[in-house]
Design an enzyme around this catalytic site. Structure first.
Site, PDB file in Angstrom:
ATOM      1  N   HIS A  99       0.839  -1.208   0.000  1.00 10.87           N
ATOM      2  CA  HIS A  99       0.000   0.000   0.000  1.00 10.87           C
ATOM      3  C   HIS A  99       0.863   1.243   0.000  1.00 10.87           C
ATOM      4  O   HIS A  99       1.972   1.236   0.523  1.00 10.87           O
ATOM      5  CB  HIS A  99      -0.944   0.011   1.211  1.00 10.87           C
ATOM      6  CG  HIS A  99      -0.247  -0.159   2.518  1.00 10.87           C
ATOM      7  ND1 HIS A  99       0.104  -1.397   3.014  1.00 10.87           N
ATOM      8  CD2 HIS A  99       0.195   0.746   3.426  1.00 10.87           C
ATOM      9  CE1 HIS A  99       0.715  -1.247   4.176  1.00 10.87           C
ATOM     10  NE2 HIS A  99       0.786   0.052   4.448  1.00 10.87           N
ATOM     11  N   HIS A 101       0.762   5.253   1.172  1.00 11.37           N
ATOM     12  CA  HIS A 101       0.077   6.260   1.990  1.00 11.37           C
ATOM     13  C   HIS A 101       0.114   7.604   1.271  1.00 11.37           C
ATOM     14  O   HIS A 101       1.165   7.994   0.753  1.00 11.37           O
ATOM     15  CB  HIS A 101       0.813   6.483   3.319  1.00 11.37           C
ATOM     16  CG  HIS A 101       0.851   5.303   4.233  1.00 11.37           C
ATOM     17  ND1 HIS A 101       0.071   5.222   5.357  1.00 11.37           N
ATOM     18  CD2 HIS A 101       1.591   4.171   4.211  1.00 11.37           C
ATOM     19  CE1 HIS A 101       0.344   4.093   6.001  1.00 11.37           C
ATOM     20  NE2 HIS A 101       1.260   3.424   5.318  1.00 11.37           N
TER      21      HIS A 101
HETATM   22  P1  AMP Z   1       1.842   0.372   7.369  1.00  5.06           P
HETATM   23  O1  AMP Z   1       2.466   0.644   8.693  1.00  5.06           O
HETATM   24  O2  AMP Z   1       2.541   1.078   6.264  1.00  5.06           O
HETATM   25  O3  AMP Z   1       1.654  -1.109   7.116  1.00  5.06           O
HETATM   26  O4  AMP Z   1       0.409   1.052   7.438  1.00  5.06           O
HETATM   27  C1  AMP Z   1      -0.772   0.353   7.594  1.00  5.06           C
HETATM   28  C2  AMP Z   1      -1.859   1.373   7.694  1.00  5.06           C
HETATM   29  O5  AMP Z   1      -3.094   0.710   7.569  1.00  5.06           O
HETATM   30  C3  AMP Z   1      -1.878   2.102   9.035  1.00  5.06           C
HETATM   31  O6  AMP Z   1      -1.750   3.506   8.824  1.00  5.06           O
HETATM   32  C4  AMP Z   1      -3.237   1.741   9.620  1.00  5.06           C
HETATM   33  O7  AMP Z   1      -3.825   2.806  10.302  1.00  5.06           O
HETATM   34  C5  AMP Z   1      -4.033   1.367   8.373  1.00  5.06           C
HETATM   35  N1  AMP Z   1      -5.134   0.423   8.616  1.00  5.06           N
HETATM   36  C6  AMP Z   1      -5.113  -0.727   9.301  1.00  5.06           C
HETATM   37  N2  AMP Z   1      -6.324  -1.322   9.284  1.00  5.06           N
HETATM   38  C7  AMP Z   1      -7.135  -0.523   8.544  1.00  5.06           C
HETATM   39  C8  AMP Z   1      -8.510  -0.586   8.165  1.00  5.06           C
HETATM   40  N3  AMP Z   1      -9.286  -1.607   8.520  1.00  5.06           N
HETATM   41  N4  AMP Z   1      -8.997   0.414   7.413  1.00  5.06           N
HETATM   42  C9  AMP Z   1      -8.222   1.453   7.034  1.00  5.06           C
HETATM   43  N5  AMP Z   1      -6.927   1.558   7.361  1.00  5.06           N
HETATM   44  C10 AMP Z   1      -6.374   0.599   8.117  1.00  5.06           C
END
Ligand code: AMP
Ligand code: ZN
Length: 177
Positions: A99, A101
């Site tokens: 993903h 951001h």
């Molecule tokens: P990373 O640390 O780059 O893996 O970021 C994962 C991101 O996913 C974090 O910013 C979380 O807040 C976000 N996240 C986790 N679960 C969900 C969800 N169900 N819906 C939307 N965002 C999420």
């Protein structure tokens, strides 16, 4: 991967505030926004890091990131934005489904910090710069994708009686004097 939270969002098994969707990618708001409008773009397919994303899809993903970032910053009157992407647990990737951001930034942010807030320059890495370059070497240029040719122009039809040429887009009268 069945227990992947992002796969569940893709399948509609858990809700998400979706802002973008096409056949291969979706975008939705991060549930723990670091800034207002913090969004994520993910491939629908379960791929762990961006290295797993198909070569002919990665450019498309970045185009989506650009479009979503533009839309979000305009809609929310942000003054800039950060694009972030963690790959691997060691790099802070909490969700093992690739993903990107998009984090809009505002004048009202507590501090206008970028990378320097998260990563301080490393003296050890500084000493290693020349050696690092030697180890990496120079990387072969990435081939530019051949652009898709423009569709053929519609044939210009000429009406013999009226003495002017026209096509679907332009109408040009021709006067002889
Ligand atoms: P990373 O640390 O780059 O893996 O970021 C994962 C991101 O996913 C974090 O910013 C979380 O807040 C976000 N996240 C986790 N679960 C969900 C969800 N169900 N819906 C939307 N965002 C999420
Ligand atoms: Zn997944």
């Amino acid at each position: 991967m069945n227990d992947c939270i992002f796969c569940k969002i893709v399948k509609g098994e858990i809700p998400a505030l979706k802002i973008y969707e096409d056949s291969d990618f979706i975008g939705f708001l991060d549930v723990n926004p670091r800034f207002i409008g913090h969004a994520l773009i993910i491939p629908k397919k379960h791929l762990e890091t961006i290295l797993d994303i198909d070569n002919n899809q990665i450019g498309h993903m970045f185009e989506i990131v650009q479009k979503v970032a533009k839309t979000i910053t305009e809609a929310l009157d942000a003054k800039g934005f950060n694009i972030g992407n963690n790959n691997g647990q060691i790099a802070g990737q909490a969700v093992p489904h690739a993903h990107v951001h998009i984090m809009p930034r505002y004048e009202t942010d507590e501090h206008h910090a970028g990378f320097e807030a998260a990563f301080k320059p490393s003296e050890d890495a500084k000493k290693e710069l020349e050696n690092t370059l030697k180890k990496i070497g120079t990387i072969d240029p990435v081939e530019t994708k051949t652009p898709t040719p423009d569709p053929p122009k519609p044939e210009t039809k000429k009406d013999e009686n009226l003495d002017f040429a026209f096509d679907d887009n332009i109408v040009m009268s021709k006067f002889d004097g």
